[in-house]
Design a protein around this motif. Structure first.
Motif, PDB file in Angstrom:
ATOM      1  N   VAL A  94       0.835  -1.195   0.000  1.00 59.89           N
ATOM      2  CA  VAL A  94       0.000   0.000   0.000  1.00 59.89           C
ATOM      3  C   VAL A  94       0.876   1.254   0.000  1.00 59.89           C
ATOM      4  N   TYR A  95       1.950   1.199   0.784  1.00 60.79           N
ATOM      5  CA  TYR A  95       2.880   2.327   0.801  1.00 60.79           C
ATOM      6  C   TYR A  95       3.492   2.543  -0.586  1.00 60.79           C
ATOM      7  N   ASP A  96       3.872   1.446  -1.208  1.00 61.03           N
ATOM      8  CA  ASP A  96       4.509   1.487  -2.516  1.00 61.03           C
ATOM      9  C   ASP A  96       3.544   2.035  -3.574  1.00 61.03           C
ATOM     10  N   MET A  97       2.313   1.555  -3.543  1.00 62.06           N
ATOM     11  CA  MET A  97       1.362   1.855  -4.605  1.00 62.06           C
ATOM     12  C   MET A  97       0.615   3.173  -4.386  1.00 62.06           C
ATOM     13  N   PHE A  98       0.405   3.551  -3.116  1.00 64.26           N
ATOM     14  CA  PHE A  98      -0.420   4.727  -2.840  1.00 64.26           C
ATOM     15  C   PHE A  98       0.314   5.812  -2.060  1.00 64.26           C
ATOM     16  N   GLY A  99       1.463   5.458  -1.484  1.00 64.75           N
ATOM     17  CA  GLY A  99       2.170   6.435  -0.684  1.00 64.75           C
ATOM     18  C   GLY A  99       1.569   6.648   0.686  1.00 64.75           C
ATOM     19  N   VAL A 100       0.838   5.656   1.174  1.00 65.89           N
ATOM     20  CA  VAL A 100       0.265   5.763   2.515  1.00 65.89           C
ATOM     21  C   VAL A 100       1.307   5.289   3.522  1.00 65.89           C
ATOM     22  N   ASN A 101       1.494   6.076   4.591  1.00 63.20           N
ATOM     23  CA  ASN A 101       2.478   5.709   5.609  1.00 63.20           C
ATOM     24  C   ASN A 101       1.845   4.896   6.726  1.00 63.20           C
ATOM     25  N   PHE A 102       2.564   3.899   7.182  1.00 56.97           N
ATOM     26  CA  PHE A 102       2.083   3.108   8.311  1.00 56.97           C
ATOM     27  C   PHE A 102       3.040   3.317   9.475  1.00 56.97           C
ATOM     28  N   SER A 103       2.578   4.030  10.488  1.00 60.09           N
ATOM     29  CA  SER A 103       3.485   4.302  11.600  1.00 60.09           C
ATOM     30  C   SER A 103       3.652   3.022  12.415  1.00 60.09           C
ATOM     31  N   GLY A 104       4.872   2.777  12.837  1.00 58.89           N
ATOM     32  CA  GLY A 104       5.155   1.584  13.633  1.00 58.89           C
ATOM     33  C   GLY A 104       5.455   0.364  12.789  1.00 58.89           C
ATOM     34  N   HIS A 105       5.504   0.525  11.482  1.00 63.62           N
ATOM     35  CA  HIS A 105       5.867  -0.618  10.628  1.00 63.62           C
ATOM     36  C   HIS A 105       7.363  -0.887  10.746  1.00 63.62           C
ATOM     37  N   PRO A 106       7.766  -2.171  10.896  1.00 66.02           N
ATOM     38  CA  PRO A 106       9.195  -2.447  11.135  1.00 66.02           C
ATOM     39  C   PRO A 106      10.110  -2.110   9.957  1.00 66.02           C
ATOM     40  N   HIS A 107       9.600  -2.143   8.746  1.00 63.26           N
ATOM     41  CA  HIS A 107      10.506  -1.935   7.608  1.00 63.26           C
ATOM     42  C   HIS A 107       9.691  -1.429   6.425  1.00 63.26           C
ATOM     43  N   LEU A 108       9.238  -0.185   6.539  1.00 65.41           N
ATOM     44  CA  LEU A 108       8.360   0.337   5.495  1.00 65.41           C
ATOM     45  C   LEU A 108       9.195   0.803   4.310  1.00 65.41           C
ATOM     46  N   HIS A 156       3.642   7.007  -7.024  1.00 65.58           N
ATOM     47  CA  HIS A 156       2.994   5.808  -6.505  1.00 65.58           C
ATOM     48  C   HIS A 156       1.978   5.331  -7.531  1.00 65.58           C
ATOM     49  N   PRO A 157       2.257   4.192  -8.175  1.00 69.62           N
ATOM     50  CA  PRO A 157       1.555   3.797  -9.400  1.00 69.62           C
ATOM     51  C   PRO A 157       0.034   3.725  -9.323  1.00 69.62           C
ATOM     52  N   LEU A 158      -0.530   3.309  -8.212  1.00 71.52           N
ATOM     53  CA  LEU A 158      -1.983   3.139  -8.215  1.00 71.52           C
ATOM     54  C   LEU A 158      -2.729   4.421  -7.858  1.00 71.52           C
ATOM     55  N   ARG A 159      -1.993   5.509  -7.656  1.00 71.09           N
ATOM     56  CA  ARG A 159      -2.663   6.801  -7.525  1.00 71.09           C
ATOM     57  C   ARG A 159      -3.192   7.212  -8.885  1.00 71.09           C
ATOM     58  N   LYS A 160      -4.296   7.898  -8.869  1.00 69.58           N
ATOM     59  CA  LYS A 160      -4.948   8.220 -10.132  1.00 69.58           C
ATOM     60  C   LYS A 160      -4.090   9.139 -11.010  1.00 69.58           C
ATOM     61  N   GLU A 161      -3.223   9.973 -10.394  1.00 68.55           N
ATOM     62  CA  GLU A 161      -2.454  10.902 -11.220  1.00 68.55           C
ATOM     63  C   GLU A 161      -1.244  10.217 -11.866  1.00 68.55           C
ATOM     64  N   HIS A 162      -0.931   9.001 -11.446  1.00 71.68           N
ATOM     65  CA  HIS A 162       0.229   8.306 -12.008  1.00 71.68           C
ATOM     66  C   HIS A 162      -0.136   7.762 -13.390  1.00 71.68           C
ATOM     67  N   PRO A 163       0.723   8.000 -14.399  1.00 72.07           N
ATOM     68  CA  PRO A 163       0.384   7.508 -15.742  1.00 72.07           C
ATOM     69  C   PRO A 163       0.254   5.985 -15.772  1.00 72.07           C
TER      70      PRO A 163
END
Lengths: 575, 316
Positions: free
Chosen positions: A117-131, A143-150
């Motif tokens: 999700v972080y990779d595709m949408f740029g959403v941050n997950f606080s407390g993730h061990p290795h984001l 972030h590819p799955l964002r609508k503005e990404h070609p």
């Protein structure tokens, strides 16, 4: 008590907001700070597996009746085996504060899903061990799955690789054990780091594992995926509902129409199409034939990876017979893309059952032979019994489904527990193992080949008569016979073929017992000719995440046996 | 002069045999695996041998920049030389061996263990992790299997009273083939022989599913070809030695010349080696070691003890 009532009793209404979905899955919006708390509560209620975790970019979506305002939505899909029920938890996020707490503590398999999700949408997950990025290269911008990404290369500048970028890319490829969470040495030993893959004879595609070795013993290993990523989910957003079907074939490329299955069923759910009985049974029959073909590949490569070179050739001969049958019906072999929204592409050809009956006679004695050759072989047993074993609870925690779950002794098959496409009419057994080791995983799949043969035989004996496609305006392409008789159907046909059908807005979800585990499609329609968001839950993704847990402390050769016993397809991991 | 001609003949025969074996193995595997194998070039695909030779001779001969150049080049030659040398003591027919050494058997054991250096040095000089793992495996495997390879042959030596290969064959004229009186010795030697030539199920130094190509991962062109030829020479050597020591060497009915019987028996064992590759899976490294030290070594020691006791009892 329904899950809705239980949630209301525990948390109270203002904190929760329920949404009605076309798939009937209880869908509940919560505030983001509550996510770990709610999930932990659901886990105690029996929702033991995090089946899926992904997000939706809501910013361009027009039809969201009854949903709270959100720029991005992160959703968790949980499954309870004891209740035989699903629940979907959604969290609304605003564009300028894209973060929420990680739930890795509750469900360990959330690790990779949150990274995705972080990779595709740029959403941050606080407390993730290795984001960090998981599917895209670490140097990717956007972030590819964002609508503005070609979505297409033609929407971007022509590709070039000037020296400074080349140097940056090279630098990013440098292997630093620390960055992968591994130590270089202990007080007495230096470790050897072995880069297994992405090109290696036994990793079944482009899969990479970084191994930390002490002699030939695995101290630790870190899987690295993404080399087979083709953006299937993004493609779904620009293909019409109909033209996306062949793309699904290539997700689990050994499963053929098995991939079409959940997709077309989810579209039919949104469109409200009732599929005729004959089409349903054709679908079941083809899907089971593909299951046999896929399991035969597994069986052969499994034997090959423990050093037995011949079985794979015998099994490919059998597999070729399956493909002969499939190509006589569909014209295609591995990727026939034969399912359509509302049915299948064509009716069965004349004499279709002859080759199938021959095959049903042919395979069982061959399987007996393979049993003696491979599974009863002492060396094979020594290589696989008690290797890579895990318990049912561990399987839940890591999202293991399919044969990998049943090998632990847990009898749960989607086709039995939640019959779709008429599976309830069939008489077949669900094979289970007991140890959850590499040997049991293989045994379960081999027995599944026999059970699939039984299902195919019942299809041949009981194939109903009738149409192979639904008479519904959204069936694509619509049945042709009426188009030349009245203008309305002609227009309908013309529009559905040229633009593609407009599927009513809503959210649909269907899952199937695919060749490798639970494969599901979660579709969001925004009243358009293509999907607004297509989420593909692929079983192999979850299965690879577990490799370090079951391999550490063993030998390199054991790791190969474990990889072989998992039966994954890299396209099914990376999509 | 005679010896010189014999040497030349044996050399030519062995090297073409090694090349031919590649074709034979591929065809046999093809038949056993329900497929065709190379059958396009020439009669029965025999032209494939020539085609492969042309290919391998004209390929780019590449030495990785990170390799230890001298040893890297030296390594593949050792195995071929050692295997060819070992053939010097093999009696192909009565009075037809390049050197009728009194310590023929010891010479064979010495040469076949020298071949291990090839694998170890090749893997070491490649400076590649997979090659290193392969050569480590090869070293450990050779050390373990060498021990009882020698021991397993001592029964035959005790029965014959000589290390001379020709004497051993002649002794079988009297005592019958040693495969009957030394059956355990034969089995142990067969296993050790397979391990020595790194063939499945003992191909751990080059187990492609685990360590890519093991010790020869970095080799290409004719250097790789030499490893390949060395392996097939090894197969032929072990088969020839089994024939000599346990199956009466050139002995056979009168209507065919002795050389024919020797070649036929050797050929059968070569095919057996290929069949093994088609049939058996690969044990794990530690299981292989365990099998060597805990099963094969005690068996070969027991065999030696019992044979010695019986020989002594008969003598007194």
């Amino acid at each position: 008590m329904s899950i809705k009532a239980e949630l209301e009793a525990e948390f109270g209404l203002p904190a929760l907001h329920f949404q009605a979905c076309a798939d009937g899955v209880t869908t509940c919006w919560i505030i983001r700070e509550d996510n770990a708390f709610v999930l932990r509560f659901l886990k105690t209620l029996g929702y033991v597996m995090l089946l899926d975790l992904s997000a939706i970019d809501e910013r361009l979506r027009q039809h969201r009746p009854g949903q709270p305002a959100a720029d991005f939505t992160v959703f968790y899909h949980l499954i309870s085996f004891s209740r035989n029920e699903d629940v979907r938890i959604k969290v609304a996020l605003s564009e300028d504060d894209l973060s929420l707490p990680s739930v890795v503590d509750v469900f360990p398999n959330a690790n990779w899903y949150e990274r995705e999700v972080y990779d595709m949408f740029g959403v941050n997950f606080s407390g993730h061990p290795h984001l960090s990025r998981i599917l895209m290269p670490s140097t990717w911008e956007g972030h590819p799955l964002r609508k503005e990404h070609p979505a297409r290369a033609t929407e971007m500048e022509p590709y070039s690789l000037p020296d400074d970028i080349l140097a940056r890319e090279q630098e990013a490829l440098k292997f630093e054990p620390e960055a992968w969470g591994m130590k270089r040495k202990t007080d007495t030993n230096d470790f050897m780091f072995l880069n297994l893959g992405p090109n290696h004879p036994s990793v079944h595609g482009v899969f990479r594992i970084a191994l930390q070795l002490d002699g030939e013993k695995l101290v630790d290993c870190v899987p690295d995926i993404g080399y087979h990523h083709r953006g299937a989910e993004k493609m779904a957003e620009r293909q019409s509902w109909h033209t996306f079907i062949p793309y699904t074939d290539r997700v689990d490329y050994l499963g053929g129409v098995m991939n079409n299955f959940p997709y077309v069923m989810a579209v039919e759910q949104l469109a409200g199409i009732e599929v005729p009985a004959r089409a349903q049974m054709i679908r079941v029959m083809l899907a089971e034939l593909y299951r046999i073909a896929s399991h035969l590949v597994f069986y052969g490569t499994f034997a090959q990876d423990v050093g037995q070179l011949s079985p794979v050739f015998y099994m490919f001969i059998d597999r070729e017979k399956v493909f002969d049958i499939i190509s006589s019906i569909t014209g295609g072999r591995m990727h026939s893309g034969w399912f359509r929204v509302g049915g299948v592409a064509q009716d069965l050809p004349q004499g279709w059952e002859i080759a199938i009956r021959e095959f049903i006679q042919w395979l069982p004695s061959r399987l007996d032979h393979y049993q003696k050759m491979v599974m009863d072989n002492d060396i094979v047993k020594r290589r696989t019994v008690n290797i890579g074993d895990y318990s049912t609870e561990e399987a839940f925690a890591w999202g293991i489904t399919g044969a990998g779950l049943r090998a632990t002794g847990f009898k749960w098959d989607y086709r039995k527990e939640r019959p779709y496409s008429g599976y309830e009419q069939f008489d077949f057994d669900v094979p289970v193992g007991s140890n959850g080791d590499a040997y049991d995983r293989a045994m379960v799949r081999i027995e599944e080949i026999r059970q699939s043969l039984r299902i195919v035989e019942q299809c041949v004996n009981n194939m109903p008569k009738g149409p192979y496609k639904a008479q519904h305006p959204l069936t694509t392409p619509p049945p042709k016979d009426r188009t030349l008789k009245d203008i309305e159907t002609l227009i309908q046909h013309f529009v559905n073929v040229s633009w593609g059908p407009v599927i009513p807005h809503g959210e649909g979800y269907m899952a199937v017992e695919a060749t490798k585990g639970i494969n599901s499609y979660f579709l969001v329609s925004d009243n358009n000719t293509s999907s607004y968001r297509t989420r593909i839950r692929a079983p192999s993704f979850a299965h690879l995440q577990m490799i370090p847990l079951i391999s550490n402390g063993l030998f390199v050769a054991d790791l190969i046996a474990i990889i072989a016993s998992i039966d994954f397809v890299m396209a099914d991991v990376d999509r | 002069m005679n010896t010189a001609i014999l040497i030349a003949t044996v050399l030519i025969c062995l090297l073409s045999l090694a090349a031919l074996l590649i074709w034979l193995e591929r065809r046999l595997l093809g038949i056993w695996q329900d497929r065709l194998g190379p059958n396009r070039v020439g009669f029965l695909g025999l032209g494939q041998v020539v085609a492969d030779m042309i290919k391998i001779f004209t390929k780019e001969d590449w030495i990785p920049p990170f390799a230890d150049k001298g040893i890297f080049i030296l390594a593949p030659t050792i195995v071929v030389i050692a295997m060819l040398m070992a053939f010097a003591v093999v009696p192909f027919a009565p009075d037809t061996s390049i050197s009728n050494l009194n310590i023929g058997l010891l010479f064979f054991l010495a040469m076949s263990s020298l071949a291990a250096y090839s694998v170890m040095l090749g893997g070491y000089a490649s400076n590649n992790k997979y090659a290193l793992l392969g050569s480590l495996r090869a070293a450990a495997q050779t050390v373990s299997y060498e021990v009882f390879m020698g021991l397993s042959l001592m029964g035959v030596v005790l029965l014959t009273g000589s290390f001379n290969m020709s004497d051993i064959v002649l002794a079988q004229k009297e005592h019958g083939w040693f495969v009957f009186s030394q059956f355990v010795g034969f089995i142990v030697f067969l296993v050790a022989g397979i391990a020595e030539s790194h063939r499945l199920p003992f191909d751990l130094p080059e187990a492609e599913h685990e360590i890519v190509a093991g010790f020869h991962t970095e080799y290409s062109g004719m250097k790789f070809g030499l490893f390949f030829i060395g392996e097939y020479l090894g197969v032929a050597l072990i088969s020839a030695v089994i024939t000599t020591l346990f199956f009466g060497g050139w002995l056979g009915p009168e209507f065919m010349p002795p050389l024919f019987w020797f070649c036929l028996k050797t050929f059968i064992f070569i095919c057996f080696f290929v069949l093994l590759r088609a049939a058996v899976p690969r044990p794990r490294y530690d299981q292989l070691m365990m099998f060597g030290w805990k099963v094969m070594l005690p068996i070969s020691l027991l065999n030696l003890l019992i044979t010695a006791a019986l020989t002594l009892a008969r003598a007194s």
